[in-house]
Design an enzyme around this catalytic site. Sequence first.
Site, mmCIF file in Angstrom:
data_model
loop_
_atom_site.group_PDB
_atom_site.id
_atom_site.type_symbol
_atom_site.label_atom_id
_atom_site.label_comp_id
_atom_site.label_asym_id
_atom_site.label_seq_id
_atom_site.Cartn_x
_atom_site.Cartn_y
_atom_site.Cartn_z
ATOM 1 N N HIS A 54 0.851 -1.201 0.000
ATOM 2 C CA HIS A 54 0.000 0.000 0.000
ATOM 3 C C HIS A 54 0.880 1.242 0.000
ATOM 4 C CE1 HIS A 54 -3.164 2.810 1.081
ATOM 5 N NE2 HIS A 54 -2.532 3.148 2.191
ATOM 6 N N GLU B 65 1.374 0.025 -5.547
ATOM 7 C CA GLU B 65 0.425 1.122 -5.778
ATOM 8 C C GLU B 65 1.142 2.354 -6.316
ATOM 9 O OE1 GLU B 65 -3.157 3.566 -3.513
ATOM 10 O OE2 GLU B 65 -1.731 2.399 -2.321
ATOM 11 N N ASP C 106 0.129 6.231 -6.916
ATOM 12 C CA ASP C 106 -0.850 7.291 -6.683
ATOM 13 C C ASP C 106 -0.445 8.477 -7.563
ATOM 14 O OD1 ASP C 106 -2.948 8.616 -5.596
ATOM 15 O OD2 ASP C 106 -2.284 8.476 -3.516
ATOM 16 N N LYS D 189 -3.983 -2.128 -13.203
ATOM 17 C CA LYS D 189 -5.336 -2.067 -12.635
ATOM 18 C C LYS D 189 -5.689 -0.596 -12.434
ATOM 19 C CE LYS D 189 -7.420 -1.103 -8.941
ATOM 20 N NZ LYS D 189 -7.314 -0.562 -7.590
ATOM 21 N N SER E 235 -11.890 -2.525 -4.673
ATOM 22 C CA SER E 235 -11.046 -2.311 -3.499
ATOM 23 C C SER E 235 -11.927 -1.980 -2.302
ATOM 24 C CB SER E 235 -10.055 -1.178 -3.745
ATOM 25 O OG SER E 235 -9.122 -1.530 -4.748
ATOM 26 N N ILE F 141 23.989 -7.426 31.994
ATOM 27 C CA ILE F 141 23.828 -8.714 31.325
ATOM 28 C C ILE F 141 22.326 -8.954 31.176
ATOM 29 C CG2 ILE F 141 24.346 -11.178 31.377
ATOM 30 C CD1 ILE F 141 26.818 -9.413 31.225
ATOM 31 N N ASN G 175 20.902 -13.270 33.873
ATOM 32 C CA ASN G 175 22.297 -12.952 33.544
ATOM 33 C C ASN G 175 22.945 -13.915 32.554
ATOM 34 O OD1 ASN G 175 22.414 -10.688 35.242
ATOM 35 N ND2 ASN G 175 22.935 -11.933 37.022
ATOM 36 N N ASP H 282 14.357 -9.089 26.851
ATOM 37 C CA ASP H 282 15.160 -8.912 28.063
ATOM 38 C C ASP H 282 14.232 -8.426 29.168
ATOM 39 O OD1 ASP H 282 17.108 -8.419 29.957
ATOM 40 O OD2 ASP H 282 17.801 -6.551 29.025
ATOM 41 N N ASP I 244 13.010 -6.766 32.389
ATOM 42 C CA ASP I 244 13.446 -5.671 33.262
ATOM 43 C C ASP I 244 12.295 -5.342 34.192
ATOM 44 O OD1 ASP I 244 14.211 -3.270 34.461
ATOM 45 O OD2 ASP I 244 15.298 -2.590 32.678
#
Length: 585
Positions: A146, A176, A178, A273, A352, A478, A504, A533, A535
């Site tokens: 798109h 597409e 335009d 198209k 569409s 770590i 770690n 990770d 936290d």
Amino acid sequence: MNIKFSRDKALWLFNEALPKRQPDGVMALDSEGFQRLYKIVSSRPEITMIFEQFCANKEADTWTAVDLRKFLLSSQKQDPGSIEACDMMIEAFEPLEENKEKHLLSVTGLTNLLLSPQLYAFDPNCAIMHHDMTQPLTSYFIASSHNSYLMDHQLTGTSSIEAYISCLMAGCRCIELDCWDGDDGEPVITHGRTLTSAIHFEDVVQVVKDYGFKISQYPVILSLENHCSIPQQNKMAEYLQKHLGDMLFVGPVKTSDKACPSPEFLKTKVLIKAKKLPEELHHDAEVVDDVSDTEDPAAGGNVGDKIDGAALGKLKKTEKISKALSDCVYLKATKFSKFGGNEDDKFFEMSSVSESKITTMLVKDHTTIISHCQRQLVRVYPAATRFDSTNFNAIPIFDSGCQIVALNYQNHNKATQAYKAKFRDNGGCGYLLKPEFMRTPGLDVGLFEASRRPWLYRIRVISGQHLPKPPGTPNKDIIDPYVTVQIIGREYDKKKLRTRMVKNNGFNPVWDTQLDFKIHNQDMAVLRLKVKDQDNTSYNTLIGHYNIPVICLQQGYRHVELYDKSDLPLELATIFLHVSKEEVP
């Protein structure tokens, strides 16, 4: 190394690496000692256990070709063929020459084999074109972009030739354009009524010629949103003919034809198209503009909507169409009214529908949409409110038979990654043959889906290798990684589970956690794996991700390679899994 040891563990590893006393009396590791230390730290106990399980001679420290074949057949669910084929694998992956000469495989050789692409989770048979490509175009899902010209934001972003190149090189088959009048008399491509920049139409046509068939030989569809004057439409037609020549497929459409040609028939062809003049007109003409393929973000509605009530004397919006450009069009853009309309709708007509409109139809009109899409192509595009180029989940829309679900390829969110993963199947050629039930006229879809038995997928997340720190992580930190596994698909298949966190250790964390998923529609589902990770004081940061169509997932012990948030590969970073599946009674 992104791993933290206790003092006692570090001392044990140091002594195992056989340090040597230096002239000053200090015990230290020389270069060979460092190599021994790395080998100890990077050992894979989980692979050693697999090795011992399938070793016929429990006293031996190597596999024979017979052991390897047994492992591939019983654990990996793949037939390697002859013993000679296993010998060839040993030759390719065993590092020790003395073992190669005796056709024996060590634990290190098995590790190398398991880390090779042919034994990755992604089935290598899916990496080659394996679908029947001789069915009508309406029988395929087609990778589609798109606002293909944009690099970023929908209202203020940059238009670029590079965006088109990137789409085509990613296997996209429908892009597409335009199109608007340029100030210098040259038609341009831009997002109208916004602050986005513009690029020349002719340059994009040249890009299609140069890059359109580098990745896939199957047809490229140019979806034109035409806002140009007659003179600049004539220039568009001139450039299409000049640069594409015989690549441009315009028909003719025969009255005897009942369906679109196949992708195989249309190899290396470009299909346009766009709006098209009635066949009986042989000159430029002004027609009612009742077709729109995009939503106008400034107005909040469709750019080309016809004003209702014209029969009562209200003004109709009209548009001039160039005969030269109309003659370049094969797929005629028509206004969407409803699914399941006239059975005599022309196969070369294409409508569409916006994301917001079709989302409200998916449940109650599911069967009707499937039937409609057996006859005509339907393109679905994102809602106008997605200014930041985010995307929606395309899979439920594909599951209703719509062939072209256009997404913002420049975006890297979950929906985009799942979409691109889906199109890795069939050799990444950009065309996927729909499931048979979607292609069978008159089939009772509800009855078929009710009779379909689900599959139980068991995903055992075993370990990780060489997981990097997320960008911006302090050097002293770590990571504490954990893994989530998610099924993206129909509502009844959606599920997300996770492992525990390993403290770690980003170098070789072990989770050994089994996660079970019952999947009813495995043809459409995508498995998404993320490593984060943990936290406890802030946001859990993404380390890497991997997406794969469920039907391309190989059973057995498999590695998956990880990608960062921009979909770039993370070097050496992998997750080790065991995958099994069984049909639920």
